[in-house]
Motif scaffolding. Sequence first.
Motif, PDB file in Angstrom:
ATOM      1  N   VAL A 146      36.380  63.583  24.087  1.00 36.95           N
ATOM      2  CA  VAL A 146      35.912  62.557  25.005  1.00 36.95           C
ATOM      3  C   VAL A 146      36.414  61.182  24.572  1.00 36.95           C
ATOM      4  O   VAL A 146      36.282  60.797  23.407  1.00 36.95           O
ATOM      5  CB  VAL A 146      34.361  62.524  25.037  1.00 36.95           C
ATOM      6  N   CYS A 147      37.010  60.458  25.510  1.00 32.79           N
ATOM      7  CA  CYS A 147      37.253  59.017  25.335  1.00 32.79           C
ATOM      8  C   CYS A 147      37.034  58.375  26.702  1.00 32.79           C
ATOM      9  O   CYS A 147      37.055  59.052  27.728  1.00 32.79           O
ATOM     10  CB  CYS A 147      38.618  58.706  24.736  1.00 32.79           C
ATOM     11  N   VAL A 148      36.804  57.104  26.720  1.00 35.60           N
ATOM     12  CA  VAL A 148      36.334  56.428  27.937  1.00 35.60           C
ATOM     13  C   VAL A 148      37.212  56.726  29.150  1.00 35.60           C
ATOM     14  O   VAL A 148      36.727  57.178  30.185  1.00 35.60           O
ATOM     15  CB  VAL A 148      36.212  54.901  27.711  1.00 35.60           C
ATOM     16  N   HIS A 149      38.525  56.495  29.044  1.00 38.34           N
ATOM     17  CA  HIS A 149      39.400  56.622  30.215  1.00 38.34           C
ATOM     18  C   HIS A 149      40.128  57.957  30.302  1.00 38.34           C
ATOM     19  O   HIS A 149      40.767  58.240  31.308  1.00 38.34           O
ATOM     20  CB  HIS A 149      40.406  55.472  30.253  1.00 38.34           C
ATOM     21  N   VAL A 178      31.704  68.791  20.618  1.00 40.32           N
ATOM     22  CA  VAL A 178      32.073  67.620  21.409  1.00 40.32           C
ATOM     23  C   VAL A 178      32.532  66.548  20.435  1.00 40.32           C
ATOM     24  O   VAL A 178      31.796  66.169  19.517  1.00 40.32           O
ATOM     25  CB  VAL A 178      30.884  67.109  22.251  1.00 40.32           C
ATOM     26  N   ILE A 179      33.760  66.057  20.636  1.00 39.33           N
ATOM     27  CA  ILE A 179      34.324  65.046  19.743  1.00 39.33           C
ATOM     28  C   ILE A 179      34.599  63.786  20.547  1.00 39.33           C
ATOM     29  O   ILE A 179      35.421  63.799  21.470  1.00 39.33           O
ATOM     30  CB  ILE A 179      35.619  65.544  19.077  1.00 39.33           C
ATOM     31  N   LEU A 223      30.962  65.308  16.855  1.00 35.90           N
ATOM     32  CA  LEU A 223      31.696  64.531  15.859  1.00 35.90           C
ATOM     33  C   LEU A 223      32.148  63.239  16.525  1.00 35.90           C
ATOM     34  O   LEU A 223      32.499  63.233  17.709  1.00 35.90           O
ATOM     35  CB  LEU A 223      32.932  65.287  15.355  1.00 35.90           C
ATOM     36  N   ALA A 224      32.172  62.154  15.757  1.00 36.39           N
ATOM     37  CA  ALA A 224      32.683  60.871  16.253  1.00 36.39           C
ATOM     38  C   ALA A 224      33.869  60.488  15.377  1.00 36.39           C
ATOM     39  O   ALA A 224      33.702  60.197  14.201  1.00 36.39           O
ATOM     40  CB  ALA A 224      31.597  59.807  16.185  1.00 36.39           C
ATOM     41  N   TRP A 225      35.068  60.522  15.949  1.00 33.20           N
ATOM     42  CA  TRP A 225      36.269  60.235  15.173  1.00 33.20           C
ATOM     43  C   TRP A 225      36.584  58.746  15.092  1.00 33.20           C
ATOM     44  O   TRP A 225      37.274  58.319  14.180  1.00 33.20           O
ATOM     45  CB  TRP A 225      37.454  61.027  15.715  1.00 33.20           C
ATOM     46  N   GLY A 226      36.122  57.931  15.999  1.00 32.51           N
ATOM     47  CA  GLY A 226      36.287  56.478  15.902  1.00 32.51           C
ATOM     48  C   GLY A 226      37.722  56.004  15.732  1.00 32.51           C
ATOM     49  O   GLY A 226      38.009  55.180  14.869  1.00 32.51           O
TER      50      GLY A 226
END
Length: 151
Positions: A13-16, A83-84, A101-104
């Motif tokens: 997942v990323c915003v766009h 979900v990443i 997970l949050a890869w940032g």
Amino acid sequence: MSVTSKKPSVLFVCVHNTGRSQMAAAYLAHLAGDAVEVRSAGSAPAFRVNPVVAEAMAEEGIDIRREIPKLLTADAVQASDLVITMGRGDDCPVFPGKRYLAWGLGDPAGHPVEAVRLIRDEIRERVRALAAELLGRGAARPGLEVSSLGA
């Protein structure tokens, strides 16, 4: 493992849904083949994949030009085992029993290909490790070593 299949399911997942999540999904699909169900989506998807991101991935032999950004839905999250989130501030529903997970990672939007390559390479390394974990070995699908991509 998802309820409907015996193979793991991963949602990036990323915003766009035009850069980071598309790169990660493409790498995982390339490395794991049919052994992992791969999805990507965004909370505010754009109309097309970032062309500079597509150029950087083409350098790796992976064509994402025809991918279409998708809207993140609760159903997509519920259908995924892992979900990443790829950036900072990604809006993603949270459900019990899912691994998150949050890869940032930095956003490639507006950057030249030289800067996008750095983000791409970091994603590639993270996805290599993820593929090894999901597949239970140091390599991806038979005949395709995880180390066969990139540097």
